[in-house]
Design a protein around this motif. Structure first.
Motif, mmCIF file in Angstrom:
data_model
loop_
_atom_site.group_PDB
_atom_site.id
_atom_site.type_symbol
_atom_site.label_atom_id
_atom_site.label_comp_id
_atom_site.label_asym_id
_atom_site.label_seq_id
_atom_site.Cartn_x
_atom_site.Cartn_y
_atom_site.Cartn_z
ATOM 1 N N ARG A 1 0.855 -1.186 0.000
ATOM 2 C CA ARG A 1 0.000 0.000 0.000
ATOM 3 C C ARG A 1 0.889 1.233 0.000
ATOM 4 O O ARG A 1 1.792 1.348 0.830
ATOM 5 C CB ARG A 1 -0.852 0.043 1.273
ATOM 6 C CG ARG A 1 -1.926 -1.010 1.349
ATOM 7 C CD ARG A 1 -2.457 -1.133 2.778
ATOM 8 N NE ARG A 1 -2.905 0.155 3.312
ATOM 9 C CZ ARG A 1 -4.098 0.691 3.059
ATOM 10 N NH1 ARG A 1 -4.956 0.053 2.292
ATOM 11 N NH2 ARG A 1 -4.436 1.857 3.583
ATOM 12 N N ALA A 2 0.650 2.152 -0.933
ATOM 13 C CA ALA A 2 1.358 3.430 -0.933
ATOM 14 C C ALA A 2 0.493 4.381 -0.108
ATOM 15 O O ALA A 2 -0.514 4.885 -0.592
ATOM 16 C CB ALA A 2 1.533 3.938 -2.358
ATOM 17 N N GLU A 3 0.859 4.567 1.165
ATOM 18 C CA GLU A 3 0.021 5.340 2.078
ATOM 19 C C GLU A 3 -0.211 6.751 1.536
ATOM 20 O O GLU A 3 0.714 7.386 1.038
ATOM 21 C CB GLU A 3 0.663 5.404 3.471
ATOM 22 C CG GLU A 3 0.888 4.033 4.126
ATOM 23 C CD GLU A 3 -0.412 3.350 4.572
ATOM 24 O OE1 GLU A 3 -1.438 4.029 4.707
ATOM 25 O OE2 GLU A 3 -0.376 2.115 4.764
ATOM 26 N N GLY A 4 -1.450 7.202 1.617
ATOM 27 C CA GLY A 4 -1.806 8.520 1.084
ATOM 28 C C GLY A 4 -2.320 8.454 -0.341
ATOM 29 O O GLY A 4 -2.912 9.404 -0.839
ATOM 30 N N LEU A 5 -2.093 7.322 -1.008
ATOM 31 C CA LEU A 5 -2.503 7.197 -2.413
ATOM 32 C C LEU A 5 -3.473 6.042 -2.624
ATOM 33 O O LEU A 5 -3.820 5.708 -3.755
ATOM 34 C CB LEU A 5 -1.263 6.971 -3.300
ATOM 35 C CG LEU A 5 -0.175 8.054 -3.210
ATOM 36 C CD1 LEU A 5 1.093 7.609 -3.927
ATOM 37 C CD2 LEU A 5 -0.692 9.362 -3.821
ATOM 38 N N THR A 6 -3.932 5.432 -1.511
ATOM 39 C CA THR A 6 -4.720 4.206 -1.637
ATOM 40 C C THR A 6 -6.144 4.441 -2.131
ATOM 41 O O THR A 6 -6.830 3.502 -2.513
ATOM 42 C CB THR A 6 -4.796 3.473 -0.279
ATOM 43 O OG1 THR A 6 -5.268 4.396 0.693
ATOM 44 C CG2 THR A 6 -3.438 2.959 0.136
ATOM 45 N N GLU A 7 -6.592 5.696 -2.131
ATOM 46 C CA GLU A 7 -7.950 5.986 -2.613
ATOM 47 C C GLU A 7 -7.977 6.095 -4.137
ATOM 48 O O GLU A 7 -9.047 6.167 -4.727
ATOM 49 C CB GLU A 7 -8.443 7.318 -2.049
ATOM 50 C CG GLU A 7 -8.306 7.454 -0.550
ATOM 51 C CD GLU A 7 -9.466 6.851 0.183
ATOM 52 O OE1 GLU A 7 -10.609 7.170 -0.171
ATOM 53 O OE2 GLU A 7 -9.227 6.027 1.093
ATOM 54 N N GLN A 8 -6.807 6.186 -4.745
ATOM 55 C CA GLN A 8 -6.762 6.433 -6.185
ATOM 56 C C GLN A 8 -6.759 5.134 -6.991
ATOM 57 O O GLN A 8 -6.369 4.080 -6.503
ATOM 58 C CB GLN A 8 -5.515 7.257 -6.516
ATOM 59 C CG GLN A 8 -5.523 8.595 -5.791
ATOM 60 C CD GLN A 8 -4.411 9.504 -6.269
ATOM 61 O OE1 GLN A 8 -4.071 9.506 -7.447
ATOM 62 N NE2 GLN A 8 -3.847 10.275 -5.360
ATOM 63 N N ALA A 9 -7.198 5.254 -8.231
ATOM 64 C CA ALA A 9 -7.232 4.089 -9.119
ATOM 65 C C ALA A 9 -5.816 3.571 -9.342
ATOM 66 O O ALA A 9 -4.849 4.330 -9.296
ATOM 67 C CB ALA A 9 -7.865 4.472 -10.446
#
Ligand code: ZN
Length: 594
Positions: free
Chosen positions: A127-135
């Motif tokens: 998981r790339a924290e801070g970017l997990t909401e993105q496609a």
């Protein structure tokens, strides 16, 4: 090939590229490219997979993690067992490379050998924290020719972006959650499609033999899907665009894990339907029950779900008291909907129900823990079973299913509504999303015309016995009795392949009073001065006859012990063996869902 939208779309936040590094070493290679990393970019791997409530520490299988930007190494600081921080130059893509050891045949992690590959995002995708909401994108690279066998294919429920005819290539996920919720199967598998309520479903079966009757499994699975969709939505379509069943047939495996638009299943090869065989084996019924169970979860736990699961925390245990509802009610409906789909008859259904009732009755832990407490403790009790488990806790699957049965029969008896209507109203009330026990109570009040708080307080939040027998009798069922199996009469659980090994001693039973213990090897029996070598538990009555006092010879570690065993006639006479239909008019209303 599907259309290549990838070329025109903006670069995804995260692009995972998975290659098969070495099938014999069971290693996947992962390259993760983060287009615009943060200056202090944190990467983490989940410790658990949603649906399976145990901290599994997936990071233990991640190795050789390296990071670079524009060809230059980037320093990685490890912050915990599953967290790393990369000191990045912003404005430049960050590339992470690592390997994942994949040698677990279960549906919960990942597996790779020369025959087959299987993976969950929770095991392979940082998981790339801070970017997990993105496609994000997931590239599955086709292997070269691995064996003499047929070419490998690839299957997943993710949206294909650019894939080849075998299914390898690029897939898209709306966010990390969807990526983590979409397992991938690879290998030379059997596969076919069917439609249910206008939605495309795919059935993938790995490990089948040439005797496998794929058409039969396809037709029966389609009937299950149509029945479950109709249960939730009547003639409306389901809340997903496509669905994939990934079934791996093994020597004697059993299990499944639900996902939002797919499920990973393990079944026994011998339980698959066979060409030229029209009958339905018990094993095949079990497999259909598993399919029905996981598919029902597509609504009940993946969408309608505990408020605590509104957003999963991948870094630690996610507690809920509601597994009795999500696993128990799903267990109630899995077999009941097989019956309503016409796949099993009254007798088969009642046999399965009888088994559930017996399992709860033979679990002393039901008197110690409520089913709500058992839900909360799943992480340390149900998922970490040992010899004391039956004495300390109760399964939220089996007791939860009986709570559903009691609610359904109570509602039907009062004539106002049924549990089916309650489930549908809950779906509406919570918009197919997070819910609480208060929602269940509110819908019950609304539909039944009275509060069922007292029932839920007793059945879910106390250890009082459930009124199963009275309610079944009121619905036209009659209990049948038969001699209790010897293990039940003695109050122990044991295996008797290559000698008798005691696995557990049940609280308050004959074996416990005698001082037998888990791990004991039961060698023989002395009855009225004669000694007998005991090969299997079923031989105890053969040698004991009517004796009420015998001596058991057991081996515990390196000690040989003589244990006085008081056999009580009352323990071994009769127990409820099952249920049969006595009044078909009353029974049909419930069993057929009218
Ligand atoms: Zn389940």
């Amino acid at each position: 090939m599907s259309s290549s939208t990838i070329l025109t779309a903006p670069a995804p936040a995260c692009h995972y590229r998975i290659t098969i590094a070495d099938v014999h070493a069971h290693l996947f290679h992962v390259r993760l490219t983060i287009a615009e990393p943060l200056a202090e970019q944190v990467l983490s791997l989940p410790v658990w997979i949603p649906g399976s409530y145990l901290v599994r520490e997936f990071a233990k299988n991640l190795q050789n993690l390296r990071a670079h930007q524009a060809g230059r190494p980037v320093a990685l600081q490890q912050q915990s067992k599953q967290r790393w921080q990369a000191a990045c130059q912003t404005g430049q893509p960050l590339v992470l490379e690592y390997q994942v050891y994949a040698n677990d045949p279960s549906v919960r992690t990942a597996s790779l050998d020369a025959q087959r590959g299987f993976l969950n995002g929770t095991s392979l995708c940082l998981r790339a924290e801070g970017l997990t909401e993105q496609a994000c994108l997931l590239d599955i690279v086709a292997p070269g020719q691995l064996t003499e066998q047929a070419a490998w294919q690839c299957a997943t429920a993710l949206t294909p972006v650019q894939t080849d005819a075998q299914g390898f290539g690029c897939y898209q996920a709306a966010d990390y959650d969807e990526l983590a919720d979409s397992p991938v199967e690879m290998g030379a598998f059997w596969s076919a499609n069917f439609m249910a309520a206008g939605v495309s479903h795919r059935l993938v079966v790995a490990g089948a033999t040439p005797a496998f009757d794929g058409q039969r499994l396809l037709q029966d699975t389609q009937r299950i899907c149509e029945t479950v969709i109709a249960f939730w939505h009547g003639t409306e379509p389901p809340p997903f665009q496509n669905y994939v069943f990934l079934l791996n047939a093994t020597a004697d495996g059993y299990g499944g894990l639900e996902h939002r638009h797919s499920t990973a299943l393990i079944g026994a090869r011998k339980d698959l339907p066979r060409l030229g065989q029209a009958s339905t084996s018990e094993g095949y019924t079990t497999l259909l029950g598993l399919i029905s169970h996981e598919y029902f979860h597509t609504w009940n736990v993946k969408r309608l779900r505990p408020a605590e699961f509104a957003r999963y925390d991948y870094h630690q245990e996610n507690y809920t008291q509601l597994l009795w509802f999500f696993e128990g009610f799903t267990s109630y409906y899995d077999d009941l909907l097989l019956h309503r789909a016409g796949l099993i008859d009254d007798a088969s259904y009642l046999k399965l129900l009888g088994k559930t009732i017996a399992q709860v009755q033979q679990t002393p832990g039901r008197l110690l823990q409520t089913v709500a407490q058992a839900s909360f403790d799943a992480w340390v009790k149900y998922y970490r079973q040992d010899e004391n488990t039956p004495n300390a806790t109760i399964s939220y699957y089996t007791k939860g299913a009986l709570v559903a049965l009691c609610l359904d029969l109570t509602l039907r008896q009062e004539g106002q509504t049924s549990l089916d209507a309650v489930m549908q109203a809950l779906w509406q009330r919570c918009a197919g999303g997070p819910m609480t026990e208060a929602d269940v109570r509110a819908v019950l009040l609304q539909l039944a015309g009275r509060s069922l708080d007292a029932e839920l307080d007793t059945w879910v939040h106390s250890t009082a016995e459930l009124p199963v027998a009275a309610l079944l009798a009121a619905h036209g069922m009659e209990a049948t009795t038969e001699p209790a199996p010897i293990a039940q009469a003695l109050g122990l659980r044991a295996t008797d392949k290559n000698g008798i090994r005691v696995q557990g001693v049940l609280r308050g039973g004959v074996a416990e009073r005698a001082g037998m213990a888990a791990g004991d090897e039961w060698l023989g029996l002395e009855v009225q001065g004669q000694g007998w070598r005991l090969q299997q538990l079923a031989d105890v009555p053969l040698y004991a006859g009517n004796a009420t006092q015998v001596t058991a010879l057991v081996c515990r570690g390196d000690r040989l012990l003589r244990v006085a065993l008081g056999l009580r006639v009352a323990d071994s006479t009769s127990a409820v063996g099952g249920w049969k239909v006595a009044d078909s008019t009353r029974a049909t209303a419930w069993l057929s869902g009218h």
